[in-house]
Design a protein around this motif. Sequence first.
Motif, PDB file in Angstrom:
ATOM      1  N   GLN A 101       7.151  -9.357   6.015  1.00 36.07           N
ATOM      2  CA  GLN A 101       6.835 -10.710   6.474  1.00 36.07           C
ATOM      3  C   GLN A 101       6.600 -11.701   5.344  1.00 36.07           C
ATOM      4  O   GLN A 101       6.971 -12.864   5.454  1.00 36.07           O
ATOM      5  CB  GLN A 101       5.622 -10.694   7.410  1.00 36.07           C
ATOM      6  N   HIS A 102       5.953 -11.256   4.279  1.00 37.47           N
ATOM      7  CA  HIS A 102       5.601 -12.186   3.202  1.00 37.47           C
ATOM      8  C   HIS A 102       5.291 -11.396   1.942  1.00 37.47           C
ATOM      9  O   HIS A 102       4.764 -10.287   2.010  1.00 37.47           O
ATOM     10  CB  HIS A 102       4.379 -13.019   3.623  1.00 37.47           C
ATOM     11  N   ARG A 103       5.592 -11.983   0.809  1.00 34.00           N
ATOM     12  CA  ARG A 103       5.336 -11.286  -0.462  1.00 34.00           C
ATOM     13  C   ARG A 103       3.854 -11.008  -0.693  1.00 34.00           C
ATOM     14  O   ARG A 103       3.493 -10.117  -1.454  1.00 34.00           O
ATOM     15  CB  ARG A 103       5.939 -12.055  -1.625  1.00 34.00           C
ATOM     16  N   ALA A 104       2.977 -11.731   0.010  1.00 30.22           N
ATOM     17  CA  ALA A 104       1.532 -11.483  -0.108  1.00 30.22           C
ATOM     18  C   ALA A 104       1.178 -10.059   0.328  1.00 30.22           C
ATOM     19  O   ALA A 104       0.131  -9.534  -0.042  1.00 30.22           O
ATOM     20  CB  ALA A 104       0.751 -12.488   0.728  1.00 30.22           C
ATOM     21  N   TYR A 105       2.061  -9.425   1.115  1.00 32.36           N
ATOM     22  CA  TYR A 105       1.811  -8.068   1.603  1.00 32.36           C
ATOM     23  C   TYR A 105       2.568  -7.009   0.796  1.00 32.36           C
ATOM     24  O   TYR A 105       2.672  -5.863   1.225  1.00 32.36           O
ATOM     25  CB  TYR A 105       2.226  -7.960   3.078  1.00 32.36           C
ATOM     26  N   GLY A 106       3.070  -7.378  -0.367  1.00 37.82           N
ATOM     27  CA  GLY A 106       3.875  -6.459  -1.162  1.00 37.82           C
ATOM     28  C   GLY A 106       3.227  -5.115  -1.430  1.00 37.82           C
ATOM     29  O   GLY A 106       3.885  -4.080  -1.420  1.00 37.82           O
ATOM     30  N   ARG A 107       1.932  -5.100  -1.662  1.00 30.77           N
ATOM     31  CA  ARG A 107       1.213  -3.849  -1.942  1.00 30.77           C
ATOM     32  C   ARG A 107       0.237  -3.512  -0.812  1.00 30.77           C
ATOM     33  O   ARG A 107      -0.721  -2.775  -1.014  1.00 30.77           O
ATOM     34  CB  ARG A 107       0.475  -3.978  -3.274  1.00 30.77           C
ATOM     35  N   PHE A 108       0.495  -4.036   0.377  1.00 32.75           N
ATOM     36  CA  PHE A 108      -0.411  -3.835   1.496  1.00 32.75           C
ATOM     37  C   PHE A 108      -0.464  -2.366   1.914  1.00 32.75           C
ATOM     38  O   PHE A 108       0.539  -1.662   1.930  1.00 32.75           O
ATOM     39  CB  PHE A 108       0.025  -4.664   2.708  1.00 32.75           C
ATOM     40  N   ALA A 109      -1.664  -1.934   2.294  1.00 33.82           N
ATOM     41  CA  ALA A 109      -1.849  -0.592   2.873  1.00 33.82           C
ATOM     42  C   ALA A 109      -3.105  -0.612   3.731  1.00 33.82           C
ATOM     43  O   ALA A 109      -4.046  -1.367   3.469  1.00 33.82           O
ATOM     44  CB  ALA A 109      -1.986   0.454   1.777  1.00 33.82           C
ATOM     45  N   TRP A 110      -3.081   0.222   4.763  1.00 28.46           N
ATOM     46  CA  TRP A 110      -4.284   0.467   5.551  1.00 28.46           C
ATOM     47  C   TRP A 110      -5.059   1.585   4.877  1.00 28.46           C
ATOM     48  O   TRP A 110      -4.490   2.411   4.158  1.00 28.46           O
ATOM     49  CB  TRP A 110      -3.922   0.908   6.969  1.00 28.46           C
ATOM     50  N   GLN A 111      -6.358   1.658   5.124  1.00 27.21           N
ATOM     51  CA  GLN A 111      -7.145   2.779   4.634  1.00 27.21           C
ATOM     52  C   GLN A 111      -6.590   4.066   5.244  1.00 27.21           C
ATOM     53  O   GLN A 111      -5.962   4.046   6.312  1.00 27.21           O
ATOM     54  CB  GLN A 111      -8.625   2.620   4.986  1.00 27.21           C
ATOM     55  N   ALA A 112      -6.807   5.190   4.580  1.00 24.57           N
ATOM     56  CA  ALA A 112      -6.283   6.465   5.091  1.00 24.57           C
ATOM     57  C   ALA A 112      -6.993   6.882   6.378  1.00 24.57           C
ATOM     58  O   ALA A 112      -6.376   7.411   7.284  1.00 24.57           O
ATOM     59  CB  ALA A 112      -6.419   7.551   4.023  1.00 24.57           C
ATOM     60  N   GLY A 113      -8.279   6.641   6.465  1.00 26.29           N
ATOM     61  CA  GLY A 113      -9.051   7.088   7.620  1.00 26.29           C
ATOM     62  C   GLY A 113      -9.108   6.052   8.727  1.00 26.29           C
ATOM     63  O   GLY A 113      -8.524   4.961   8.636  1.00 26.29           O
ATOM     64  N   TYR A 114      -9.825   6.395   9.770  1.00 15.45           N
ATOM     65  CA  TYR A 114     -10.004   5.507  10.923  1.00 15.45           C
ATOM     66  C   TYR A 114     -11.159   6.011  11.762  1.00 15.45           C
ATOM     67  O   TYR A 114     -11.629   7.133  11.588  1.00 15.45           O
ATOM     68  CB  TYR A 114      -8.725   5.431  11.771  1.00 15.45           C
ATOM     69  N   GLY A 115     -11.599   5.186  12.674  1.00 14.12           N
ATOM     70  CA  GLY A 115     -12.571   5.601  13.680  1.00 14.12           C
ATOM     71  C   GLY A 115     -11.927   5.452  15.043  1.00 14.12           C
ATOM     72  O   GLY A 115     -11.278   4.442  15.316  1.00 14.12           O
ATOM     73  N   ALA A 116     -12.067   6.461  15.873  1.00 10.22           N
ATOM     74  CA  ALA A 116     -11.540   6.407  17.239  1.00 10.22           C
ATOM     75  C   ALA A 116     -12.646   6.866  18.170  1.00 10.22           C
ATOM     76  O   ALA A 116     -13.126   7.996  18.055  1.00 10.22           O
ATOM     77  CB  ALA A 116     -10.297   7.286  17.382  1.00 10.22           C
ATOM     78  N   PHE A 117     -13.054   5.988  19.058  1.00 12.22           N
ATOM     79  CA  PHE A 117     -14.205   6.233  19.912  1.00 12.22           C
ATOM     80  C   PHE A 117     -13.800   6.117  21.379  1.00 12.22           C
ATOM     81  O   PHE A 117     -13.126   5.157  21.754  1.00 12.22           O
ATOM     82  CB  PHE A 117     -15.312   5.231  19.583  1.00 12.22           C
ATOM     83  N   SER A 118     -14.209   7.078  22.182  1.00 13.85           N
ATOM     84  CA  SER A 118     -13.880   7.025  23.602  1.00 13.85           C
ATOM     85  C   SER A 118     -14.707   5.941  24.284  1.00 13.85           C
ATOM     86  O   SER A 118     -15.841   5.673  23.901  1.00 13.85           O
ATOM     87  CB  SER A 118     -14.120   8.384  24.264  1.00 13.85           C
TER      88      SER A 118
END
Length: 165
Positions: A101-118
Amino acid sequence: MPFTTTIKPCKGDSNMSQSLVKNAVHLVFSTKDRRRLLRDQEREELHCYITGILNNKKSPLIEINSVGDHMHILYAQSKNVALAKIVEQVKSLSSGWLKEQHRAYGRFAWQAGYGAFSVSHSHIEAVRKYIQSQDKHHGREDFQTEFRRFCKKNGVPVDERYVWE
């Protein structure tokens, strides 16, 4: 003489062949190192893109919102696709989409972990409203404090050495 066996039905056994499942999940994850990279310009399209990923996994979206450094997604978990697979797809595909979408995201990444709650059926509306009010909410509380609170509320221990990578 051939070996044969007869299966004796258990008391209460029925011929019901359906698998009926209704599980709502509140998924929360951050950008890598909690960098405030999510821009308003792409936010609505990003949410639509993630909605499409969830639909393809038979896990319909209930609510989605994000702020600069993290994402909240409330969805109905598919009975046929593992939660970890859905999270993997949402994060990897949306990360790739953002980079296009944009060069501002060239090195973008999400964290490896997450939280998932019922989320119980009776609490879905409250969680929806909470997710909708992220901008207002994060004027008072940062992501790390919020995430610790979710984990404590759900009885999930947090190991500070690993949760914030």
